[in-house]
Design an enzyme around this catalytic site. Structure first.
Site, PDB file in Angstrom:
ATOM      1  N   ASN A   9       0.855  -1.181   0.000  1.00 36.74           N
ATOM      2  CA  ASN A   9       0.000   0.000   0.000  1.00 36.74           C
ATOM      3  C   ASN A   9       0.896   1.238   0.000  1.00 36.74           C
ATOM      4  O   ASN A   9       1.425   1.630   1.033  1.00 36.74           O
ATOM      5  CB  ASN A   9      -0.883  -0.046   1.253  1.00 36.74           C
ATOM      6  CG  ASN A   9      -1.810   1.149   1.354  1.00 36.74           C
ATOM      7  OD1 ASN A   9      -1.702   2.094   0.576  1.00 36.74           O
ATOM      8  ND2 ASN A   9      -2.716   1.094   2.317  1.00 36.74           N
ATOM      9  N   ARG A  66      -2.681  -1.939  -3.457  1.00 38.36           N
ATOM     10  CA  ARG A  66      -3.798  -1.024  -3.306  1.00 38.36           C
ATOM     11  C   ARG A  66      -3.603   0.100  -4.312  1.00 38.36           C
ATOM     12  O   ARG A  66      -2.533   0.726  -4.360  1.00 38.36           O
ATOM     13  CB  ARG A  66      -3.815  -0.452  -1.902  1.00 38.36           C
ATOM     14  CG  ARG A  66      -4.845   0.638  -1.766  1.00 38.36           C
ATOM     15  CD  ARG A  66      -4.763   1.296  -0.429  1.00 38.36           C
ATOM     16  NE  ARG A  66      -5.774   2.310  -0.309  1.00 38.36           N
ATOM     17  CZ  ARG A  66      -5.555   3.514   0.227  1.00 38.36           C
ATOM     18  NH1 ARG A  66      -4.371   3.821   0.689  1.00 38.36           N
ATOM     19  NH2 ARG A  66      -6.533   4.380   0.309  1.00 38.36           N
ATOM     20  N   HIS A 155     -12.129   4.456  -0.229  1.00 34.99           N
ATOM     21  CA  HIS A 155     -12.245   3.558   0.931  1.00 34.99           C
ATOM     22  C   HIS A 155     -13.147   2.365   0.630  1.00 34.99           C
ATOM     23  O   HIS A 155     -13.715   1.769   1.540  1.00 34.99           O
ATOM     24  CB  HIS A 155     -12.851   4.273   2.167  1.00 34.99           C
ATOM     25  CG  HIS A 155     -11.900   5.189   2.867  1.00 34.99           C
ATOM     26  ND1 HIS A 155     -12.341   6.325   3.515  1.00 34.99           N
ATOM     27  CD2 HIS A 155     -10.562   5.136   3.045  1.00 34.99           C
ATOM     28  CE1 HIS A 155     -11.291   6.944   4.060  1.00 34.99           C
ATOM     29  NE2 HIS A 155     -10.206   6.243   3.780  1.00 34.99           N
ATOM     30  N   ARG A 216      -7.641  16.947   5.989  1.00 31.15           N
ATOM     31  CA  ARG A 216      -8.464  17.434   4.881  1.00 31.15           C
ATOM     32  C   ARG A 216      -9.729  18.106   5.413  1.00 31.15           C
ATOM     33  O   ARG A 216     -10.307  17.632   6.392  1.00 31.15           O
ATOM     34  CB  ARG A 216      -8.877  16.284   3.952  1.00 31.15           C
ATOM     35  CG  ARG A 216      -7.734  15.636   3.229  1.00 31.15           C
ATOM     36  CD  ARG A 216      -8.234  14.622   2.200  1.00 31.15           C
ATOM     37  NE  ARG A 216      -7.182  13.678   1.895  1.00 31.15           N
ATOM     38  CZ  ARG A 216      -7.291  12.358   2.029  1.00 31.15           C
ATOM     39  NH1 ARG A 216      -8.432  11.803   2.412  1.00 31.15           N
ATOM     40  NH2 ARG A 216      -6.278  11.589   1.751  1.00 31.15           N
ATOM     41  N   GLU A 357      -8.117  -3.577   5.727  1.00 35.01           N
ATOM     42  CA  GLU A 357      -8.048  -3.420   4.275  1.00 35.01           C
ATOM     43  C   GLU A 357      -7.011  -4.357   3.669  1.00 35.01           C
ATOM     44  O   GLU A 357      -7.226  -4.902   2.598  1.00 35.01           O
ATOM     45  CB  GLU A 357      -7.725  -1.960   3.931  1.00 35.01           C
ATOM     46  CG  GLU A 357      -8.894  -1.035   4.238  1.00 35.01           C
ATOM     47  CD  GLU A 357      -8.511   0.429   4.207  1.00 35.01           C
ATOM     48  OE1 GLU A 357      -7.905   0.899   5.194  1.00 35.01           O
ATOM     49  OE2 GLU A 357      -8.812   1.110   3.221  1.00 35.01           O
TER      50      GLU A 357
HETATM   51  P1  ADP Z   1      -5.168   5.477   8.398  1.00 38.70           P
HETATM   52  O1  ADP Z   1      -6.360   6.253   7.999  1.00 38.70           O
HETATM   53  O2  ADP Z   1      -3.870   6.193   8.186  1.00 38.70           O
HETATM   54  O3  ADP Z   1      -5.167   4.023   7.942  1.00 38.70           O
HETATM   55  P2  ADP Z   1      -6.139   4.714  11.036  1.00 38.70           P
HETATM   56  O4  ADP Z   1      -7.377   4.124  10.525  1.00 38.70           O
HETATM   57  O5  ADP Z   1      -5.251   3.876  11.876  1.00 38.70           O
HETATM   58  O6  ADP Z   1      -5.202   5.393   9.958  1.00 38.70           O
HETATM   59  O7  ADP Z   1      -6.547   6.000  11.868  1.00 38.70           O
HETATM   60  C1  ADP Z   1      -5.554   6.813  12.414  1.00 38.70           C
HETATM   61  C2  ADP Z   1      -6.174   7.840  13.328  1.00 38.70           C
HETATM   62  O8  ADP Z   1      -6.994   7.192  14.309  1.00 38.70           O
HETATM   63  C3  ADP Z   1      -5.125   8.571  14.140  1.00 38.70           C
HETATM   64  O9  ADP Z   1      -4.627   9.686  13.443  1.00 38.70           O
HETATM   65  C4  ADP Z   1      -5.895   8.973  15.348  1.00 38.70           C
HETATM   66  O10 ADP Z   1      -6.450  10.249  15.121  1.00 38.70           O
HETATM   67  C5  ADP Z   1      -7.026   8.002  15.468  1.00 38.70           C
HETATM   68  N1  ADP Z   1      -6.942   7.155  16.667  1.00 38.70           N
HETATM   69  C6  ADP Z   1      -6.187   6.061  16.871  1.00 38.70           C
HETATM   70  N2  ADP Z   1      -6.365   5.583  18.117  1.00 38.70           N
HETATM   71  C7  ADP Z   1      -7.281   6.394  18.715  1.00 38.70           C
HETATM   72  C8  ADP Z   1      -7.892   6.441  20.004  1.00 38.70           C
HETATM   73  N3  ADP Z   1      -7.602   5.552  20.939  1.00 38.70           N
HETATM   74  N4  ADP Z   1      -8.794   7.419  20.230  1.00 38.70           N
HETATM   75  C9  ADP Z   1      -9.084   8.317  19.291  1.00 38.70           C
HETATM   76  N5  ADP Z   1      -8.542   8.341  18.068  1.00 38.70           N
HETATM   77  C10 ADP Z   1      -7.644   7.392  17.779  1.00 38.70           C
END
Ligand code: ADP
Length: 373
Positions: A9, A66, A155, A216, A357
């Site tokens: 990815n 991806r 997504h 964003r 994913e």
């Molecule tokens: P990506 O979109 O890069 O795949 P993720 O789905 O892992 O990333 O989401 C990342 C975001 O999730 C982080 O930037 C953070 O804001 C949020 N996050 C992760 N753990 C927590 C938590 N325990 N509480 C609130 N937000 C969280």
């Protein structure tokens, strides 16, 4: 006989990889700061070269890539050949921030592993079922057609997986379930899934539209762009960078991570409180809209970093929707794992599902190659 599949990815500044043997992950990692000065690999090609050099690829049967934008051409994952590679290249103008990185990864992998089957899994593919009325922007039709301007949605791999998983969790037939899937990660999008078909989604021609995200803006009046150009003197590239990389939670608070925003909000910080409210209110609006478009939803499912881990966001995003039969049980909300968090007997089941994913890409990659044999 091994059945190893490597999933790659290539994001805008990172490369994530996972190596599966059957269903087990045998190696995984993320190379960060790709192409950034002072540190990481020079570009995506170098990063992928490095990853392929380090991994034990004995018994590798396939690589799944991806790919963010499949345009109108790709409505399902495909085996990559020269024509597919060229077609993904032709889509670069639609996804200048994403497809070039995906292509670089594919190019190096094909060069280094010429005998291994490669599959492209598109973020847009699941949304090919969007009705024309959902995909069409109300601008001059000829102009839109000439420039391929329409809602594509992203997504898709996650929304497909999460909506299926919701049906499993609720023990309901997938082809009859109406789900509102909320993918709240760094990028964020909502999707209305009617019997396994995406019928509405919040990201549009690009991943910029819709919900408030880490960096964003999501929805805004396009006049903001003209105004910044004409009155603010910003270049188009500067505005692109502002809206994609310096807005959302980051723009409102200086932090793109929801954990940081939540902790500052808990300390009474006004900017963090406002950002949280803007973020959740946007979700509430989409849930209401999709409930209406679906003619009533059976399930609302939260997934990805914020969706899976923040009870505060889940509660606030669905607050006040009781009249639609949507509510969150405070005790269930704070638990862990894939589960239902609405009160017993609720009209709409609210769920939390861990998205995966990469696993879904590995599964689809195997399926494409099995079909082709
Ligand atoms: P990506 O979109 O890069 O795949 P993720 O789905 O892992 O990333 O989401 C990342 C975001 O999730 C982080 O930037 C953070 O804001 C949020 N996050 C992760 N753990 C927590 C938590 N325990 N509480 C609130 N937000 C969280």
């Amino acid at each position: 006989m091994t059945d190893r599949v490597l999933v790659l990815n290539c994001g805008s500044s990172s490369v994530k990889y996972r190596l599966y043997d059957g269903e087990s992950v045998v190696d995984s990692g993320t190379v960060e700061r790709v192409g950034e000065p002072g540190g990481g690999p020079a570009d995506h090609a170098a990063a992928v070269r490095d990853i392929l050099g380090r991994l034990d690829l004995t018994g590798l049967s396939a690589v799944g890539h991806r790919v963010v934008h499949g345009g109108r051409r790709f409505s399902a994952p495909v085996r990559i050949d020269d024509a597919v590679f060229a077609a993904i290249g032709e889509l670069v103008p639609l996804a200048p921030l994403h497809n070039p990185a995906n292509l670089a990864g594919i190019e190096v992998t094909r060069e280094l592993l010429p005998d291994v089957g490669q599959v492209a899994v598109f973020d847009t593919a699941f949304h090919h079922t969007l009705p024309e009325a959902a995909a069409t922007y109300a601008i001059d039709l000829d102009t839109a057609r000439r420039h391929d301007i329409r809602r594509y949605g992203f997504h898709g791999t996650s929304h497909a997986y999460v909506s299926q998983r919701t049906a499993e969790l609720l023990d309901r037939p997938y082809d009859r379930l109406r789900t509102i899937s909320l993918h709240l990660g760094n990028g964020a999008s909502a999707c209305a899934v009617d019997g396994g078909r995406s019928v509405a989604t919040s990201m549009g021609m690009s991943p910029l539209e819709g919900l408030v995200m880490g960096t964003r803006s999501g929805d805004l009046d396009p006049t903001v762009i003209f105004h910044l150009r004409r009155e603010g003197g910003l270049t188009v590239d500067e505005i692109d960078d502002l809206l994609n990389h310096r807005s959302g939670l980051l723009g409102l608070t200086g932090a793109n991570d929801m954990r940081e925003v939540l902790s500052r909000r808990a300390d009474g910080d006004a900017a963090a409180t406002l950002a949280f409210d803007v973020y959740c209110r946007r979700i509430t609006g989409y849930v209401g809209a999709y409930h209406a478009l679906l003619g009533g939803a059976d399930a609302v499912t939260f997934t990805a970093g914020v969706g899976e881990h923040s009870p505060e966001v889940r509660a606030a995003a669905l607050a006040g929707l009781d009249r639609l039969g949507i509510a969150v049980d405070p005790d269930r909300n704070v638990g862990a794992g894939d589960r239902v968090i609405s009160p017993a007997g609720a009209q709409v089941s609210v769920c939390v599902v861990g998205t995966d994913e990469e696993r879904e890409i590995a599964r689809e990659t195997r399926a494409v190659l099995a079909d082709g044999d």
